[in-house]
Each structure stands twice: as structure tokens, then as C-alpha cells.
Scaffold this motif. Structure first.
Motif, PDB file in Angstrom:
ATOM      1  N   ARG A   4       0.867  -1.188   0.000  1.00 15.24           N
ATOM      2  CA  ARG A   4       0.000   0.000   0.000  1.00 15.24           C
ATOM      3  C   ARG A   4       0.892   1.223   0.000  1.00 15.24           C
ATOM      4  NH1 ARG A   4      -4.772  -0.748   4.371  1.00 15.24           N
ATOM      5  NH2 ARG A   4      -5.569   1.039   3.238  1.00 15.24           N
ATOM      6  N   VAL A   5       0.765   2.066  -0.998  1.00 12.25           N
ATOM      7  CA  VAL A   5       1.566   3.286  -1.028  1.00 12.25           C
ATOM      8  C   VAL A   5       0.667   4.475  -1.333  1.00 12.25           C
ATOM      9  CG1 VAL A   5       3.661   2.095  -1.765  1.00 12.25           C
ATOM     10  CG2 VAL A   5       2.141   3.056  -3.483  1.00 12.25           C
ATOM     11  N   SER A   6       1.064   5.617  -0.757  1.00  9.53           N
ATOM     12  CA  SER A   6       0.308   6.831  -1.012  1.00  9.53           C
ATOM     13  C   SER A   6       1.258   7.947  -1.394  1.00  9.53           C
ATOM     14  CB  SER A   6      -0.480   7.229   0.239  1.00  9.53           C
ATOM     15  OG  SER A   6      -1.091   8.472   0.006  1.00  9.53           O
ATOM     16  N   PRO A   7       1.085   8.523  -2.585  1.00  5.52           N
ATOM     17  CA  PRO A   7       1.975   9.610  -3.013  1.00  5.52           C
ATOM     18  C   PRO A   7       1.813  10.852  -2.133  1.00  5.52           C
ATOM     19  CG  PRO A   7       0.468   8.934  -4.782  1.00  5.52           C
ATOM     20  CD  PRO A   7       0.041   8.222  -3.547  1.00  5.52           C
ATOM     21  N   ARG A   8       0.725  10.934  -1.380  1.00  3.65           N
ATOM     22  CA  ARG A   8       0.503  12.119  -0.536  1.00  3.65           C
ATOM     23  C   ARG A   8       1.258  12.032   0.786  1.00  3.65           C
ATOM     24  NH1 ARG A   8      -5.869  13.194  -1.886  1.00  3.65           N
ATOM     25  NH2 ARG A   8      -5.565  12.818  -4.100  1.00  3.65           N
ATOM     26  N   LEU A  46       1.276  -1.110  -9.057  1.00  6.81           N
ATOM     27  CA  LEU A  46       0.987   0.066  -8.230  1.00  6.81           C
ATOM     28  C   LEU A  46       0.956   1.350  -9.042  1.00  6.81           C
ATOM     29  CD1 LEU A  46       3.266  -0.651  -5.123  1.00  6.81           C
ATOM     30  CD2 LEU A  46       0.779  -0.691  -5.169  1.00  6.81           C
ATOM     31  N   GLY A  47       1.502   1.298 -10.249  1.00  8.63           N
ATOM     32  CA  GLY A  47       1.585   2.502 -11.062  1.00  8.63           C
ATOM     33  C   GLY A  47       2.687   3.432 -10.609  1.00  8.63           C
TER      34      GLY A  47
END
Lengths: 131, 315
Positions: A4-8, A46-47
Motif C-alpha cells: 500500500r503506497v500513497s503519493p501524498r 501500483l503505477g
């Protein structure tokens, strides 16, 4: 293995990917010898950029949690104590976060660590099992 | 329909076939030749023979053994559509095997030389039609049963806005690996000691098994994908658009899907490489896609989370 990754998030993406794997090893969701998906696949899934994933995997290799081999991909290390090592790496990160919150400089924090290491006797029998 | 009655749908035809075979055999025992004609060419002429005792034990054993096998499969099946197909195939098979076995005894009766026994080809048409008819009857008798939508979907994993998530896991099938090993060994032996071309089929099967013995299951923004860990193709993909909900189910490979590999059942298909925990996705149109994999609850939760967010952004 759940990524799980979040660019924010202020944490770099590569670090977030490493944290997912580290967490999985720490709580036993990823067992020794388990093959992680190829960096290219994770990136596509994940893009994110493949170099970002590789950066995360290299971090895990430096921590002694996974083995990276050409052609075989990334495998959770079969060396004993992988889960403990992962928990230790997580613990260190938590300590660093606390130190940053307190506004300690790197030198002050390292001095604390050195001080703690100096007063703790190293168990004699652990010397042979050093990795 | 209760499980006991479903089992009866296959146990009774196999039992009747075995009893009929045994009764006809014993009633005509004194009028049968020492060796029975048991195999026939396309013109109906005998071209294979078995001794009386072997024929009796072989035929009776095959009927009873298959009857037991199908009964066990029905007892262990958890999925209604799988049970229906198993019952139909079993009942039909009892007829397509029982009929020629009984006929073999009848045409061998009162012949002095088994080579004179003949089994005309039209019997093949009869046994196939009778098998289809009985199988169809069993299909109708068992009925569709309860829908297998019983398992409620797993609660969705909450995803933050902009968050990317991907779940991935490999699964290695011991059954398929053993099949690959057996195929390779058999093929090699045939190549060494028999006609080389005949070994080609088991070797190709072994190669195919080896490639599909280890698969990686991925759940991400694209949907659900299953592919070999060794080769980029073939790869089965179910786009997120087609998925309604996901959950974790227990499957029995032999009983629910009739075997291992890529399985197709009425209303249900998927990659079944072992019995046990599986990720199940309900698709638009009501069909179900199943992949046997560990930690399927996490996969299903993520799939539901991705699904919810996809719905949100669209509507």
C-alpha cells in the motif's frame, strides 16, 4: 504480500514499499524463503516507477531482510531471525521518528545510541552467530 | 435434495450395473467359453480376450470402484453445481460401462470359439444414447440446488484517496508438480524403450504441468490476474469492471471441480491447484471466478476496497 503506497505521504514511495515488506516479515505474513513479486510487476501493479520499487528492495537487502539475485528475483531471507530483524528495523525507525519529533540532531541521537551500546554487555555466545 | 439422495443417484445405477453384470455372468457361467471375447474391432469382430475369472473381477471391480469413487466425490462436494455435474456424469458412466459389460457376457454365451463372438457397432450408439439419457435424467433429478452465493463478501479494505494498493502471492501446487514429474518420467521411459514419438505426448503434458504448477495471483487497480511464475503467458485476467464482489471460500478440488488445473463448472470457473482456501470473485452476470490461494481474505478485502473506490469515482 500486500503493498500500500500513497503519493501524498511525506515518506518516499520506495521507503513505503520497503515498509510494507518489512511489516509482512515482522508479523509473519511473509515467511522465510517466500518469493516477492518482481520489481517490474510491483511497479506496473501500483503505477509507480520500477526504480522506486528497486530502491525499496535494495533498502531491504541492506537491512538483511531479503536476498536479491539476478534471475531469481527477491526472496525473503532464510537466515534465522528474519522476523526479529524486521521488527528491530521497525523499532529503529520508530526511535528515529521520536528523536526527530523531539528535535534532536543526528549527532545527539547517535550519541544516545552509542551510550546505550557502551553500557550493554554483548552476550559472548552471540558473537558466533553474528550475521 | 439431501446429500444421501444425491449419492443414491450415482450409487444406485452403478450398483444395478454391477448386480446385473454379476447375475448375467453367474447365470450363464456354464455356457461361457474358457476365454471371453472382451474387445471388438470397428467391424464388430473380436480382437481381445480375457479369461472368465479376470473378466468377472475386472468388470465387477470397475463398476463397484467407480461407483464408490463417484459416491465419495458427491459426499465431499460443497458446491451445488459441481455436485449436479458429478451426479450426471456418474449416472451416465454407470450405463455406458454396464451396458457393454452385460452385452459382452450375452454375446459370449453358447459360443464354442470366442473369436466367433461379434459385437456390432450399433451397440456403441445405443450405449452412448442410453448414457446421455440417464445422465440427463440424473441432472434433472438432482436439480440446481441452493445457489452457491451463500458466502457473504469479505469487508472491504478502506483505501485512502490517491492510495495505490497491490496484493500478490505465489502458490505452488504439489499435485500438479507430481503430475509433471510422473509425465516426464513416463515420457522419458517411452522415448528410451518404445517408439520415440509416443513419448512426446506425456512430455508435452509434463511441460505444461510444470509451467502451471506455480502461479502468481495478483489483485490491483486492474482487477484480478493469475499467471505462471515461469512464463509471462498464458495469463488469466479479470478486469475490475467485471467484478461485483469478492470473498474467501473453501473448495475441494476433486469434488467441487472434478480435478486440478483450469476448471470450468456450471456458473463457476477458475484455477484450482489444490483443495482448501480460495479467493472467489462474483462477476457481473452472476458467474463466479475462483483461484485457490492462501491469505485469500486479504485479497478479497482489497478487491472489495478497489471495487468500492472504482464505483465511487465512476458514479
Amino acid at each position: 504480500m500486500l503493498f500500500r503506497v500513497s503519493p501524498r505521504s511525506p515518506v518516499p514511495l520506495g521507503e513505503q514499499i520497503a515498509a510494507c515488506v518489512r511489516g509482512a516479515i515482522a508479523d509473519g505474513a511473509a515467511l522465510p524463503g517466500e518469493r516477492l513479486p518482481a520489481a517490474r510487476e510491483v511497479a506496473e501493479s501500483l503505477g509507480v516507477n520500477v526504480h522506486t520499487v528497486l530502491r525499496g528492495y535494495q533498502r531491504l537487502r541492506d537491512e538483511g531482510l531479503i536476498e536479491l539475485r539476478r534471475g531469481r528475483g527477491a526472496v525473503v531471507t532464510a537466515a534465522p531471525g528474519a522476523a526479529k530483524r524486521a521488527r528491530l528495523a521497525e523499532g529503529v525507525r520508530a526511535l528515529v521518528a521520536d528523536a526527530r519529533e523531539l528535535g534532536l540532531t543526528d549527532e545527539e541521537f547517535l550519541a544516545l545510541l552509542r551510550g546505550a551500546l557502551a553500557v550493554t554487555e554483548r552476550p559472548a555466545d552471540a558473537r558466533g552467530a553474528e550475521l | 435434495m439431501s446429500t444421501a439422495r444425491r449419492v443414491a443417484v450415482v450409487a444406485v445405477p452403478f450398483g444395478l450395473a454391477a448386480v446385473a453384470y454379476g447375475a448375467v455372468f453367474l447365470a450363464n457361467q456354464d455356457r461361457l467359453p474358457e476365454r471371453l471375447a472382451t474387445h471388438f474391432g470397428s467391424g464388430g469382430e473380436a480382437d481381445g480376450y480375457l479369461s472368465r475369472a479376470t473378466a468377472l473381477w475386472f468388470g465387477g471391480g470397475m463398476l463397484l470402484g467407480l461407483g464408490l469413487l463417484f459416491s465419495l466425490m458427491l459426499l465431499r462436494a460443497k458446491d451445488a453445481s459441481g455436485q449436479r455435474l458429478t451426479a450426471a456424469v456418474g449416472a451416465g458412466m454407470a450405463v455406458t460401462l454396464g451396458y457393454p459389460l452385460v452385452m459382452t457376457v450375452l454375446i459370449n454365451t453358447d459360443v464354442s470359439d470366442p473369436a466367433a463372438a461379434r459385437l456390432p457397432m450399433w451397440h456403441v450408439a445405443v450405449l452412448l444414447l442410453a448414457g446421455l439419457a440417464v445422465g440427463g435424467l440424473a441432472w434433472w433429478v438432482v436439480g440446481p440446488g441452493a445457489s452457491n452465493a451463500a458466502e457473504p463478501p469479505v469487508p472491504a479494505l478502506a483505501l485512502a484517496e490517491g492510495e495505490s494498493a497491490s496484493w500478490s502471492r505465489t502458490m505452488v501446487s504439489r499435485v500438479v508438480l507430481v503430475a509433471a514429474g510422473a509425465g516426464a518420467l513416463g515420457g522419458m521411459l517411452v522415448v528410451l524403450f518404445g517408439p520415440p514419438w509416443a513419448g512426446l505426448v506425456p512430455l508435452v503434458v509434463a511441460l505444461f504441468c510444470a509451467v502451471s504448477a506455480s502461479v502468481r495471483v495478483t489483485v490491483d487497480r486492474h482487477g484480478l490476474a493469475v499467471g505462471s511464475t515461469l512464463l509471462p503467458r498464458p495469463r488469466l485476467a479479470v478486469p475490475l469492471d467485471r467484478i461485483v464482489s469478492a470473498t474467501s471460500v473453501e473448495v475441494n478440488a476433486a469434488a467441487d471441480f472434478g480435478g486440478w488445473g483450469y476448471r470450468i463448472r456450471p456458473g463457476r470457473r477458475g484455477v484450482v491447484l489444490r483443495s482448501g482456501e480460495a479467493l472467489s470473485a462474483r462477476l457481473t452476470g452472476g458467474r463466479e471466478f475462483v483461484v485457490t490461494v492462501d491469505d485469500s481474505t486479504t485479497a478479497a478485502a482489497l478487491l472489495n476496497g478497489l471495487r468500492d473506490r472504482h464505483e465511487g469515482t465512476r458514479g
